[in-house]
Design a protein around this motif. Structure first.
Motif, PDB file in Angstrom:
ATOM      1  N   GLN A  76       0.828  -1.206   0.000  1.00  0.00           N
ATOM      2  CA  GLN A  76       0.000   0.000   0.000  1.00  0.00           C
ATOM      3  C   GLN A  76       0.863   1.256   0.000  1.00  0.00           C
ATOM      4  OE1 GLN A  76      -3.254  -0.238  -0.341  1.00  0.00           O
ATOM      5  NE2 GLN A  76      -3.533   1.967  -0.390  1.00  0.00           N
TER       6      GLN A  76
ATOM      7  N   ARG B 292       2.106   1.949  -3.532  1.00  0.00           N
ATOM      8  CA  ARG B 292       1.049   1.898  -4.538  1.00  0.00           C
ATOM      9  C   ARG B 292       1.236   2.944  -5.635  1.00  0.00           C
ATOM     10  NH1 ARG B 292      -5.419   1.668  -3.429  1.00  0.00           N
ATOM     11  NH2 ARG B 292      -5.968   1.263  -5.584  1.00  0.00           N
TER      12      ARG B 292
ATOM     13  N   TYR C  46       0.843  -3.480  -9.595  1.00  0.00           N
ATOM     14  CA  TYR C  46       0.190  -3.437  -8.290  1.00  0.00           C
ATOM     15  C   TYR C  46      -0.890  -4.515  -8.199  1.00  0.00           C
ATOM     16  CZ  TYR C  46      -2.643  -1.778  -4.404  1.00  0.00           C
ATOM     17  OH  TYR C  46      -3.361  -1.710  -3.245  1.00  0.00           O
TER      18      TYR C  46
ATOM     19  N   ARG D  70      -1.002  -7.738  -5.714  1.00  0.00           N
ATOM     20  CA  ARG D  70      -2.150  -7.974  -4.824  1.00  0.00           C
ATOM     21  C   ARG D  70      -2.717  -9.375  -5.038  1.00  0.00           C
ATOM     22  NH1 ARG D  70      -4.978  -5.182  -1.148  1.00  0.00           N
ATOM     23  NH2 ARG D  70      -6.872  -5.828  -2.157  1.00  0.00           N
TER      24      ARG D  70
END
Length: 93
Positions: free
Chosen positions: A53, A56, A64, A68
């Protein structure tokens, strides 16, 4: 003859009791290890999520999303080696 039978019977009871205790202890140990691994995976996953995060904005959107997804998959399967590899990759970026 009855004394030797009693002695043999007591020996067998002792052996069976010892086996049962060893089995129970191994089951408890395995349950503890499994719970500990689950907790470690959760903590590692949280740390990676916060690290991801923070980076990001510096990462392209596709990278990203890929990170994730990899984080989600490794956390779901509790793949500690995969989580550590992902953390290493994110830290290098």
């Amino acid at each position: 003859m009855s004394h030797s039978y009693k002695l043999h019977h007591q020996t067998q009871l002792h052996k069976n009791h010892k086996k049962q205790l060893l089995y129970r202890h191994s089951q408890l140990r395995n349950r503890f290890i499994k719970a500990n691994n689950k907790n470690q995976a959760l903590q590692l996953s949280k740390a990676i999520r916060s690290h991801l995060q923070a980076k990001r904005r510096a990462l392209p959107q596709t990278d990203y999303q890929a990170y994730r997804q990899a984080l989600h998959n490794n956390h779901r399967t509790q793949n500690i080696a995969g989580l550590l590899q992902l953390q290493f990759e994110i830290s290098l970026r």
